[in-house]
Design a protein around this motif. Structure first.
Motif, PDB file in Angstrom:
ATOM      1  N   ALA A 127     -66.404 -66.523 105.210  1.00  0.00           N
ATOM      2  CA  ALA A 127     -67.512 -67.149 105.198  1.00  0.00           C
ATOM      3  C   ALA A 127     -68.811 -66.601 104.809  1.00  0.00           C
ATOM      4  N   ALA A 128     -68.815 -65.000 105.135  1.00  0.00           N
ATOM      5  CA  ALA A 128     -70.166 -64.324 104.816  1.00  0.00           C
ATOM      6  C   ALA A 128     -70.028 -63.911 103.403  1.00  0.00           C
ATOM      7  N   ARG A 129     -69.051 -64.140 102.692  1.00  0.00           N
ATOM      8  CA  ARG A 129     -68.715 -63.347 101.456  1.00  0.00           C
ATOM      9  C   ARG A 129     -70.090 -64.066 100.218  1.00  0.00           C
ATOM     10  N   GLU A 130     -70.334 -65.242 100.410  1.00  0.00           N
ATOM     11  CA  GLU A 130     -71.125 -65.901  99.705  1.00  0.00           C
ATOM     12  C   GLU A 130     -72.586 -65.305  99.771  1.00  0.00           C
ATOM     13  N   ALA A 131     -73.003 -64.953 100.985  1.00  0.00           N
ATOM     14  CA  ALA A 131     -74.309 -64.357 101.140  1.00  0.00           C
ATOM     15  C   ALA A 131     -74.435 -63.027 100.942  1.00  0.00           C
ATOM     16  N   LEU A 132     -73.181 -62.257 100.935  1.00  0.00           N
ATOM     17  CA  LEU A 132     -73.238 -60.766 100.684  1.00  0.00           C
ATOM     18  C   LEU A 132     -72.779 -60.336  99.574  1.00  0.00           C
ATOM     19  N   ALA A 133     -72.013 -60.953  98.766  1.00  0.00           N
ATOM     20  CA  ALA A 133     -70.930 -60.554  97.715  1.00  0.00           C
ATOM     21  C   ALA A 133     -71.867 -59.678  96.755  1.00  0.00           C
ATOM     22  N   GLU A 134     -73.426 -59.786  96.563  1.00  0.00           N
ATOM     23  CA  GLU A 134     -74.055 -59.011  95.532  1.00  0.00           C
ATOM     24  C   GLU A 134     -74.227 -57.671  96.106  1.00  0.00           C
ATOM     25  N   PHE A 135     -74.084 -57.554  97.416  1.00  0.00           N
ATOM     26  CA  PHE A 135     -74.305 -56.069  97.961  1.00  0.00           C
ATOM     27  C   PHE A 135     -72.733 -55.604  98.280  1.00  0.00           C
ATOM     28  N   ALA A 136     -71.877 -55.968  97.628  1.00  0.00           N
ATOM     29  CA  ALA A 136     -70.733 -55.538  97.659  1.00  0.00           C
ATOM     30  C   ALA A 136     -69.875 -55.241  96.508  1.00  0.00           C
ATOM     31  N   PRO A 137     -70.156 -54.422  95.495  1.00  0.00           N
ATOM     32  CA  PRO A 137     -69.510 -54.437  94.170  1.00  0.00           C
ATOM     33  C   PRO A 137     -68.371 -53.830  94.140  1.00  0.00           C
ATOM     34  N   HIS A 138     -67.967 -52.898  95.081  1.00  0.00           N
ATOM     35  CA  HIS A 138     -66.651 -52.112  94.910  1.00  0.00           C
ATOM     36  C   HIS A 138     -65.520 -52.925  95.525  1.00  0.00           C
ATOM     37  N   ALA A 139     -64.606 -53.318  94.585  1.00  0.00           N
ATOM     38  CA  ALA A 139     -63.498 -53.965  94.868  1.00  0.00           C
ATOM     39  C   ALA A 139     -62.422 -53.069  95.719  1.00  0.00           C
ATOM     40  N   ARG A 140     -61.652 -53.690  96.491  1.00  0.00           N
ATOM     41  CA  ARG A 140     -60.468 -53.361  96.859  1.00  0.00           C
ATOM     42  C   ARG A 140     -59.400 -54.216  96.975  1.00  0.00           C
ATOM     43  N   PRO A 141     -58.850 -54.754  95.728  1.00  0.00           N
ATOM     44  CA  PRO A 141     -57.732 -55.858  95.394  1.00  0.00           C
ATOM     45  C   PRO A 141     -56.504 -55.426  96.406  1.00  0.00           C
ATOM     46  N   GLU A 142     -56.067 -54.588  96.549  1.00  0.00           N
ATOM     47  CA  GLU A 142     -55.128 -54.435  97.311  1.00  0.00           C
ATOM     48  C   GLU A 142     -55.094 -54.728  99.049  1.00  0.00           C
ATOM     49  N   TRP A 143     -56.503 -54.783  99.322  1.00  0.00           N
ATOM     50  CA  TRP A 143     -56.811 -55.239 100.555  1.00  0.00           C
ATOM     51  C   TRP A 143     -57.425 -56.608 100.612  1.00  0.00           C
ATOM     52  N   ARG A 144     -57.593 -57.170  99.596  1.00  0.00           N
ATOM     53  CA  ARG A 144     -58.181 -58.416  99.302  1.00  0.00           C
ATOM     54  C   ARG A 144     -59.421 -58.589  99.823  1.00  0.00           C
ATOM     55  N   CYS A 145     -60.346 -57.456  99.552  1.00  0.00           N
ATOM     56  CA  CYS A 145     -61.771 -57.607  99.878  1.00  0.00           C
ATOM     57  C   CYS A 145     -62.344 -56.605  99.086  1.00  0.00           C
ATOM     58  N   HIS A 146     -64.042 -56.561  99.357  1.00  0.00           N
ATOM     59  CA  HIS A 146     -64.771 -55.628  98.898  1.00  0.00           C
ATOM     60  C   HIS A 146     -65.359 -54.899 100.014  1.00  0.00           C
ATOM     61  N   VAL A 147     -66.003 -53.695  99.360  1.00  0.00           N
ATOM     62  CA  VAL A 147     -66.723 -52.718 100.315  1.00  0.00           C
ATOM     63  C   VAL A 147     -68.393 -53.260 100.320  1.00  0.00           C
ATOM     64  N   LEU A 148     -69.057 -53.207 101.170  1.00  0.00           N
ATOM     65  CA  LEU A 148     -70.174 -53.374 101.451  1.00  0.00           C
ATOM     66  C   LEU A 148     -71.012 -51.901 101.249  1.00  0.00           C
ATOM     67  N   ASP A 149     -72.067 -52.184 100.367  1.00  0.00           N
ATOM     68  CA  ASP A 149     -72.919 -50.909 100.101  1.00  0.00           C
ATOM     69  C   ASP A 149     -74.092 -50.795 101.026  1.00  0.00           C
ATOM     70  N   PRO A 150     -73.770 -49.569 102.192  1.00  0.00           N
ATOM     71  CA  PRO A 150     -75.032 -49.510 103.134  1.00  0.00           C
ATOM     72  C   PRO A 150     -76.262 -48.934 102.584  1.00  0.00           C
TER      73      PRO A 150
END
Length: 600
Positions: free
Chosen positions: A279-302
């Protein structure tokens, strides 16, 4: 960073100083190195000057060198030529600027450490074919006036003593204060990962907690799967960090049930992962440009303030809302994706350009929030590779990287950690074994990591009786000698031989764990009240090499108490030991305790 030099330039001359036989040479323009001598070595200071990368070489004649250790060596510990090794980025997320060239006795020839613990240092090492010398090169971007200090230990110490002393020096140079280790951090631990993976429920874990407490554990770690979306083997649900009410209808009540067994309780979280189904993806997607498709997720940029705030709040809220004693914080090293210049957003509010600095700011804020909630009585686990000295300000449990059922890897990884962070609570990777095998075979998983805090990850209720007896016996042995095993003087065999003999001692006791049946076990017994020799092999005897006895110059009367893998006494006998080699029958995965017989 400016381009690093070609291999043929690595042995160029430059401004040089000598420290206990080691030559330190600045290969790029700038002020000459300044050395401060110490009784056991010296500290070399390098100051930043003109823009560009500062390159320095440490080198000595090869002499009797047989191997080179550094925290990220893995299985590759041999002497490589300088042209065989590439430049390795070392910093907050991975390893530490620390290394040791050693001889056939495992003694240091050249051991060094740098106080540059957060910002990236590029490191290279190897044998110069034309020079007959071993070199270590450090490349770093020093700002004008910025100083890097490199400490060089005097040669001749065991590699373990030299490295632990250098690691303590590095920790003292950290900007923060080393996080204290509560007693619970040094108790045997039960982990749910290999035993349950994501198939955890309140009922199952509460039942296991009772058995874990009975077996001698003092801490339970609830791993991945407790959170909403924690199913399917991936990380698509990460980011919401709310309990799955199907598995844990009342998470606070569940935590209280675990506490009622006498166990402390930690939970897993991977706060930089943003799952594609969260559910958090919509609000935070712009801060997580790096994708890990094998994990089905993105990485947040600290580097973004909003991400740092989100991570701190997600972690601290778990502790504050549910009464947890700490957190297992996973995948922090995924932030290294943002060390690349591919992702930049310099106009963002609260932006910190350097990702290592950003993570440190984030961890400092989390530390303050947890301290406000729990005082100093909280636990944070980091795992390899983000276990360098700078991380000790924010984590008090350091765990070996994943190596399921691999006793050799667990031994090697945890010993590497023990050299890198001698005052932290070093935890093994979670222990699993074949429940249909013999108790002797199962015991070797535990014996491989007696020098650490063991984490058990088997379904205790399903273990055969002999396996449960074995587990209880060796955890009891470990618990009775916990301070010795986790805080004593550590001697490990040669790193390139994968530490075949591990010895830990204090003023009165010694524990020697033999992992290779072809090795002797050297012992000096004078002044000791107990010597425990653990046969972590499938042989039926060990060969001691006695250099000194309890009370007499040539022979001594002793009592031998020999037990099998499950703790059953095989024999107790009084005998007389003499100097030199002696063969003693000890069952596979068994124990021999040697105590002096006092004169009447």
């Amino acid at each position: 960073m400016t381009p690093l030099p070609e291999p043929r330039r690595l042995w160029n001359d430059g401004s040089a100083v000598e420290v206990r036989g080691a030559v330190v040479t600045r290969l790029t323009p700038g002020a000459e190195p300044v050395v401060t001598m110490e009784s056991e070595g010296g500290v070399v200071e390098l100051a930043g000057g003109m823009p560009g990368t500062t390159l320095v070489r440490l080198d000595i004649p090869l002499g009797g060198a047989v191997g080179y250790w550094h925290p990220a060596a893995g299985w590759d510990r041999h002497l490589a030529a300088d042209w065989m090794t590439g430049w390795r980025a070392v910093g907050l997320f991975d390893s530490a600027p620390l290394g040791c060239l050693y001889d056939a006795d495992g003694n240091s020839l050249l051991a060094y450490a740098s106080d540059r613990l957060v910002a990236t240092t590029h490191v290279k090492f190897g044998v110069g074919e034309r020079t007959g010398r071993f070199g270590i090169w450090l490349a770093m971007d020093l700002e004008p006036g910025e100083v890097c200090r490199i400490r060089i230990a005097g040669p001749g110490q065991s590699h373990a003593d030299a490295l632990r002393d250098l690691a303590r020096w590095q920790s003292s140079k950290s900007a923060g204060t080393t996080l204290p280790v509560p007693d619970a951090g040094r108790t045997a631990t039960y982990s749910t990962w290999y035993s349950y993976h994501q198939d955890v429920t309140a009922q199952a874990i509460e039942a296991e907690a009772e058995l874990a407490a009975e077996s001698g554990c003092g801490l339970l770690i609830l791993d991945d799967g407790w959170q909403r979306g924690g199913t399917g083997g991936g990380y698509s649900g990460c980011g919401d960090w709310e309990p799955d009410t199907q598995k844990f209808p009342d998470f606070a009540a569940h935590v209280a049930e675990i506490h009622a067994t006498g166990l402390k309780y930690m939970a897993w979280i991977a706060p930089l992962l943003l799952g594609q189904d969260s559910a958090a993806r919509e609000a935070l997607a712009e801060f997580a440009p790096h994708a890990r498709p094998e994990w089905r997720c993105h990485v947040l940029d600290p580097r973004h303030a909003r991400v740092r705030d989100f991570v701190v709040d997600s972690c601290a809220r778990l502790v504050e809302a549910y009464g947890l004693d700490g957190l297992k914080i996973d995948f922090l090293d995924s932030a290294s994706a943002y060390a690349s210049e591919m992702y930049t957003d310099t106009a963002a509010e609260g932006w910190i350009p350097d990702v290592s600095t950003a993570v440190r700011v984030m961890l400092a804020a989390l530390h303050d929030r947890l301290r406000a909630a729990r005082g100093d009585d909280f636990l944070v686990e980091f795992r390899q590779p983000y276990t360098g000295p700078a991380m000790l300000d924010y984590a008090n449990l350091l765990r070996a990287g994943d190596c399921p059922a691999d006793a050799v890897a667990n031994r090697v990884k945890s010993l590497d950690l023990a050299l890198l962070a001698p005052d932290a609570a070093i935890h093994s990777d979670m222990l699993m074994w074949d429940a249909t095998g013999t108790p002797e075979q199962a015991a070797r998983q535990l014996l491989a990591v007696l020098h650490t805090v063991p984490q058990i990850s088997m379904r205790l209720a399903d273990l055969p009786a002999e396996h449960r007896a074995m587990t209880a016996f060796w955890l009891g042995f470990w618990r009775e000698r916990r301070d010795l095993l986790t805080r004593g003087r550590l001697r490990a065999g040669r790193p390139d031989e994968l530490y075949p003999l591990v010895t830990v001692s204090d003023a009165e006791r010694v524990v020697a764990v033999l992992h290779n049946a072809q090795h002797l076990v050297p012992l000096a017994l004078r002044g000791l009240r107990e010597a425990a020799v653990v046969n972590a092999t499938d042989a039926d005897r060990v060969v001691l090499d006695l250099h000194d006895l309890f009370d007499l110059p040539h022979q001594a009367d002793v009592r031998l108490t020999v037990s099998d893998a499950c703790g059953r006494t095989v024999r107790t006998e009084n005998t007389r030991l003499a100097l030199g080699p002696i063969s003693i029958a000890v069952p596979p995965s068994g124990l021999c305790v040697i105590t002096p017989i006092a004169e009447a």
